[in-house]
Each structure stands twice: as structure tokens, then as C-alpha cells.
Design an enzyme around this catalytic site. Sequence first.
Site, PDB file in Angstrom:
ATOM      1  CG  ASP A 180      -7.314  -4.238   3.891  1.00 60.86           C
ATOM      2  OD1 ASP A 180      -8.358  -4.222   4.572  1.00 60.86           O
ATOM      3  OD2 ASP A 180      -7.129  -3.470   2.926  1.00 60.86           O
ATOM      4  CG  ASP A 210     -12.563  -6.354   5.945  1.00 64.74           C
ATOM      5  OD1 ASP A 210     -12.260  -5.869   7.049  1.00 64.74           O
ATOM      6  OD2 ASP A 210     -12.808  -5.666   4.946  1.00 64.74           O
ATOM      7  CG  ASP A 260      -2.564 -20.185  -0.183  1.00 63.39           C
ATOM      8  OD1 ASP A 260      -1.804 -20.117   0.801  1.00 63.39           O
ATOM      9  OD2 ASP A 260      -2.273 -20.828  -1.219  1.00 63.39           O
ATOM     10  CE1 TYR A 318      -3.248  -2.749   0.046  1.00 60.70           C
ATOM     11  CE2 TYR A 318      -3.805  -2.207   2.299  1.00 60.70           C
ATOM     12  CZ  TYR A 318      -4.023  -2.956   1.155  1.00 60.70           C
ATOM     13  OH  TYR A 318      -5.013  -3.909   1.151  1.00 60.70           O
ATOM     14  CE  LYS A 362       1.030 -18.262  -2.046  1.00 60.29           C
ATOM     15  NZ  LYS A 362       0.297 -19.533  -1.819  1.00 60.29           N
TER      16      LYS A 362
END
Length: 366
Positions: A249, A253, A225, A143, A193
Site C-alpha cells: 500500500d 503510492d 525501509d 488490514y 522486514k
Amino acid sequence: MSQARKIVILPGDGIGPEIIAEGRRVLETVNQQYDLGLSLQTCLFGGAAYDASGSPLPEDTLSACREADAILLGAIGGPQYDTAPRDLRPERGLLGLRSELKLFSNLRPALLYPELADASSLKPELVAGLDLMIVRELTGGIYFGKPRGIEERNGERVGFNTLVYSESEIRRIAVSAFEIARQRGSRLCSVDKMNVLEVSELWREVVIEVGKDYPDVELTHMFVDNAAMQLVRAPKQFDVIVTSNMFGDILSDAAAMLTGSIGMLPSASLDEAGKGMYEPIHGSAPDIAGQGVANPLATILSVSMMLRYTLKETAAADAIDSAVAQVLAQGYRCKDIASGEANEQLINTTQMGDAIIAALQAGADS
């Protein structure tokens, strides 16, 4: 009385002013009950600030936030700002505030109250008793990485972003997560990852190094994942999860919906000294703004987190948490957490604030 401490309140946009009004009332109540010595200042932020001054993060708001001991934020954004210049959209103001204040550690709890087990999208037996914390790195990663942009290459548009983390950035978020885990169940799962990304290779190496200083905390690792799958398969296996900005992020959620409503979940964003900005994780919900139906509990629980993690006022934080649990047990529900059961009483935003304050006052009198 504790030394005077300054709290900056940023109502923001959409339902922000409505839910902040109830959070402020609760904060004022415990400020008086526990003689906390807090002073409250309200500032413009987000779209409201853009409308008034042309900037989502005016200099006077930034200055006030720098001087504050803690910040309470409502919500920002709305469709009317989608056509504003990218650098002047409300979300850029939020990213700017996090960056300017070096709020690198984002704490997102996912706690399921027993009365709301049926509101989860998962089977009650999978989520009953859920209590996990996601620690998300907030000021680095893709980001914020550079170079970034959209440009023309070989006759076509190409968009690009850079995923980058320094060792020091990884180390400080790992320390934050280990400290949180030590306060909870002493189990930390680091999500990365590393089978694909060099950044994640470094992430895992540094987290393992930091873990040597916390032999009392059990450290495990999981690919992002698989972590996403495990959150919806067996979420109670987790105590604390630490991960990067983008992964956090997304996962936070997903974890939020395990609890039945995103309207129930608070969050904290901390700097290295423990100063923080506290906010509900839901958005500005412009579709229901002004209707008085928004659930203020995530904001009220954000007040509790602020008292617990920055102000170190554990008794006041415990009182708010107990009041929320009591009100839910009594059957009071805002629209987003109502299931239609016979013992429920549907109430509006202000009435929920009234119920929490009544529970706080009853607790103080008992």
C-alpha cells in the site's frame, strides 16, 4: 465473436462517475472494433450505494460482481462519510468486495511516459524509461488480521491490530508475482522486514521455496525501509516487486509519484483464476468532483489492463496503450500532468476521452 462476457462497472463517488464515463466510452469503442462480445452493467457502490441503500456494498451489487468476468471501478469515498459508522464507510465496502471475491493479487504498474519525465518529482535522468510493477498481497496481513480493536487497559485506551499470514497466502501471491515477472524482465524483488518480524521470516522462506519452480526468474530480497529509499534513489533497478498488504500500500503510492501524477496509474486486483477488478489508484478527489477536470487516463489504462490480464484480448489492450502514448505525444494534457510547456494543449476530462477514441479510430483505419 468471443463468448459473451459480462463487465460490471462501479462508478462510485467523487470524480468516479466522470472518469468511468470516459473509460466506458473507450471500452465500448474497442468492444465494437475488435468484436469482443462484452456486455456492460452499471451498479451502485461505495458512498453512492450507502446514500441510496444504507450499505456501501449492496447485495445486488455483490451478486453482480460475483457473476461478472471483470469489474471496472472508478473511485470511492469522501469527507461526508467520515462520520458514518465504521462498518458502513465506503472503504469498508471496497475491503469487503476484495475479500468476498478473493481478489488477493494487486498489480500496480508504475510506467513513465517520455513526455511526462519533467512532471516527476525526481530528476528526469533517474526516472526516464521507468517501467516497474508492484505486486501487493491484498486480502491478508494487518488490514484483515484478528484480533483488532480499541479497548481500555489499566485505565487508558489501547489500539491493536494483528499482522498474520499463512503459508498458503504467501505462496499464492508469490506464484502470481513470479508469473508476472516471467512476462516482463524476469527479475523479482521480494520486500519484507524479516530482521524484525516473524511473519516476514515466514514470508521470505516461502518465497524462496516458490522461487525454485521459477529458475528463469532472478529473485532478490530487500527490507521495506531500504526498498522505500531505493525507490526514490534508483527506481529503475526494479522490474517486479512483491510484498505484503501494508508494505505494498505504501510503496505503490511512492512509486506512483515517480511517474509525475497519481492520475496516470491503473491497477488490477486478481483472484486465482485471473478474474479481476480494475481501478485507477487515485482517490475520489472530492475537491475537483463535478468540474470536468479530472484525468481519466488511469481509468482508461485500467481498461487496458482488464483486457490484457483477465479477458486476454491483447490486441485491444495494445491499441489502448498506443492511443494513450499517441495522445500524450501530441501534447494533450489534463491539469494534473500539465507542465506549462508551449506545445501542450490543456483539455478537460471529456476531451481527453475524445482524443483517445479519435486515436483508436485512426489506428483502426490505418
